[in-house]
Write a protein that holds these residues in place. Structure first.
Motif, mmCIF file in Angstrom:
data_model
loop_
_atom_site.group_PDB
_atom_site.id
_atom_site.type_symbol
_atom_site.label_atom_id
_atom_site.label_comp_id
_atom_site.label_asym_id
_atom_site.label_seq_id
_atom_site.Cartn_x
_atom_site.Cartn_y
_atom_site.Cartn_z
ATOM 1 N N ASP A 111 0.786 -1.092 -0.056
ATOM 2 C CA ASP A 111 -0.050 -0.085 0.018
ATOM 3 C C ASP A 111 0.933 1.311 -0.197
ATOM 4 O OD1 ASP A 111 -2.218 1.534 0.127
ATOM 5 O OD2 ASP A 111 -2.465 1.757 2.253
ATOM 6 N N GLU A 143 -5.584 -2.909 -6.386
ATOM 7 C CA GLU A 143 -4.297 -2.045 -6.408
ATOM 8 C C GLU A 143 -3.160 -2.742 -5.622
ATOM 9 O OE1 GLU A 143 -5.509 1.967 -4.953
ATOM 10 O OE2 GLU A 143 -7.491 1.689 -5.836
ATOM 11 N N ASN A 144 -3.573 -3.687 -4.846
ATOM 12 C CA ASN A 144 -2.416 -4.394 -3.990
ATOM 13 C C ASN A 144 -1.461 -5.200 -5.084
ATOM 14 O OD1 ASN A 144 -3.395 -3.246 -1.544
ATOM 15 N ND2 ASN A 144 -4.572 -5.139 -1.383
ATOM 16 N N GLU A 166 -0.139 -2.039 -9.493
ATOM 17 C CA GLU A 166 -1.574 -1.978 -9.443
ATOM 18 C C GLU A 166 -2.414 -2.342 -10.695
ATOM 19 O OE1 GLU A 166 -2.020 1.984 -6.796
ATOM 20 O OE2 GLU A 166 -1.371 2.282 -8.566
ATOM 21 N N MET A 168 -5.616 -1.416 -12.069
ATOM 22 C CA MET A 168 -6.906 -0.388 -12.078
ATOM 23 C C MET A 168 -7.965 -0.375 -13.106
ATOM 24 S SD MET A 168 -4.921 2.477 -9.794
ATOM 25 C CE MET A 168 -3.494 2.663 -11.510
ATOM 26 N N THR A 182 -1.379 -2.731 -15.987
ATOM 27 C CA THR A 182 -0.914 -2.132 -14.447
ATOM 28 C C THR A 182 -0.562 -0.737 -14.855
ATOM 29 O OG1 THR A 182 1.480 -2.628 -14.531
ATOM 30 C CG2 THR A 182 -0.039 -4.580 -14.180
#
Length: 413
Positions: A111, A143-144, A166, A168, A182
């Motif tokens: 994170d 997102e991890n 990530e 998304m 990513t």
């Protein structure tokens, strides 16, 4: 709010936020309005709610393109924290619900947001890519840096792969593979059955980019993707090697912010023509096999386009809505009445175009004229992603996690 991200030696730092309306975030009362105040309309379309449900706590104020998907007689939806649910698409009855945080251990060390997850227990999944349903499975990204496949009938985890970047945007699923793009400039192909990595393609990202990444598309043995440098490309699906690349965005200006040129919208195709649009560039029609430019027009957007019925419909960075001919890019109409309202990508519903806005309103626009012919307030702290339409029923997800099924009482098929 469209977020900007900066890369420094491979690290992701949140550095700025801009209003997509293009107005300054600073100023006084004498400035122009930052978004349109809704005006009365001549209502020709009236919405009716068929059912509504809730999936977790939604996405809150985070940037996200997390969307519901309709398949196998079900509506699949998720929240950012890790709740994934399946609902009967006709009645809204919940069929199953899982919490990924109880099935998968998410690495808190990945994170990189300010204090994100600091007080969360367990650490949030941060689902942000998907949902996509195919092969009797539901695919999503986080997102991890996780890509997850769930059994569509039960919600059980089939496989889980860490890609260390990530995710998304929607994974592309087809031809036996799952392809993710990513935020760190990687395109990764995974085996759809096992989640095993097949290949990885990486490109150099600029120092400052628009938050997010374009969803890839699998088309006839190729992977089509737009990158954060403003280029569109096709990769060979079997190997990940680049077949061609073509500039779409135009970095210009004296500052990094002015030079943003990301291609964040998902590529759209019709026959052998590929359509791509950049945040600070152009809408371009390309020959799919060669990348040769057929035509280009000056439109700037990061939301996905709708290509149907010989037209291209798009919402630009100022929340203006446009209709253009597919064949030559000739503009048929534009609607600026909803400027600054952070409109979603458009959807097609019973002959009209539907967009959602940051206050939770859905707006129906006549597809032939662009006139607003219907409006409905679903609330939920705003509509942030395009509605999903299946057999003329429209499914909407709001920021606070509401899932709403609607139809209209009038309109053309």
């Amino acid at each position: 709010m469209q977020l900007i991200k900066r890369f420094t030696k491979g690290s992701l730092l949140l550095t700025a936020a801009v209003l997509v309306s293009g107005c300054s975030i600073f100023g006084d009362d004498d400035e122009e309005p930052k978004f349109a105040v809704l005006q009365p309309i001549s209502e020709q379309v009236q919405a009716k709610v068929l059912w509504d449900a809730s999936v977790g706590s939604g996405i809150g104020e985070h940037f996200s393109r997390l969307n519901p998907v309709v398949e196998y007689g079900k509506v699949f939806a998720a929240d950012r924290n890790g709740i994934v649910s399946a609902f009967d698409k006709s009645t809204g009855e919940r069929l199953w619900r899982i919490d990924l945080r109880q099935r998968i251990t998410f690495d808190e060390a990945t994170d990189e947001g300010w204090f994100s997850g600091l007080f969360a227990s367990p650490f949030p999944a941060r689902i942000s890519g998907g949902l996509v349903a195919r092969y009797d499975r539901v695919f999503l990204g986080t997102e991890n840096g996780d890509v997850v496949a769930l059994d569509a009938e039960t919600g059980d985890v089939v496989w889980h792969t860490e890609v260390n970047n990530e995710v998304m945007s929607d994974p592309a699923v087809g031809e036996g593979r799952v392809v993710v793009h990513t935020g760190g400039g990687k395109v990764i192909s995974l085996d759809a059955e096992t989640g095993e990595e097949q290949w990885e393609y990486e490109y150099q990202t600029p120092m400052l980019t628009v938050r997010g990444a374009s969803a890839p598309a699998i088309i006839s043995g190729g992977i089509v993707v737009g990158d954060s440098n403003g280029s569109g490309m096709v990769l060979i699906a079997d190997s990940g090697q680049q077949a061609w690349s073509q500039p779409i965005g135009k970095p210009s200006g004296s500052t990094e912010l002015e030079r943003l040129a990301d291609v964040d919208a998902k590529p759209a195709t019709q026959g052998t023509t590929l359509y791509m649009v950049a945040f600070n560039g152009e809408l371009v029609a390309l020959e799919l096999m060669s990348g040769e430019v057929r035509w280009k027009r000056d439109y700037k957007a990061f939301e996905n386009m709708l290509v149907t019925s010989g037209r291209i419909f798009l919402t630009d960075v100022n929340s203006h809505v446009y209709s253009l001919d597919q064949s030559g890019g000739i503009e048929r109409w534009s609607n600026t009445e909803l400027f600054g309202r952070k409109l979603s990508a458009p959807a097609w519903h019973r002959g009209n175009i539907v967009v959602g806005d940051f206050e939770g309103y859905l707006h129906w626009l006549d597809s032939e004229t662009g006139n607003i012919v219907g409006r409905y307030d679903v609330g939920g702290d705003g509509v942030y992603v395009a509605p999903v339409v299946d057999n003329n029923i429209m499914y909407v997800q709001t920021r606070d996690g509401d899932i709403i099924a609607l139809d209209t009482q009038s309109g053309n098929e």
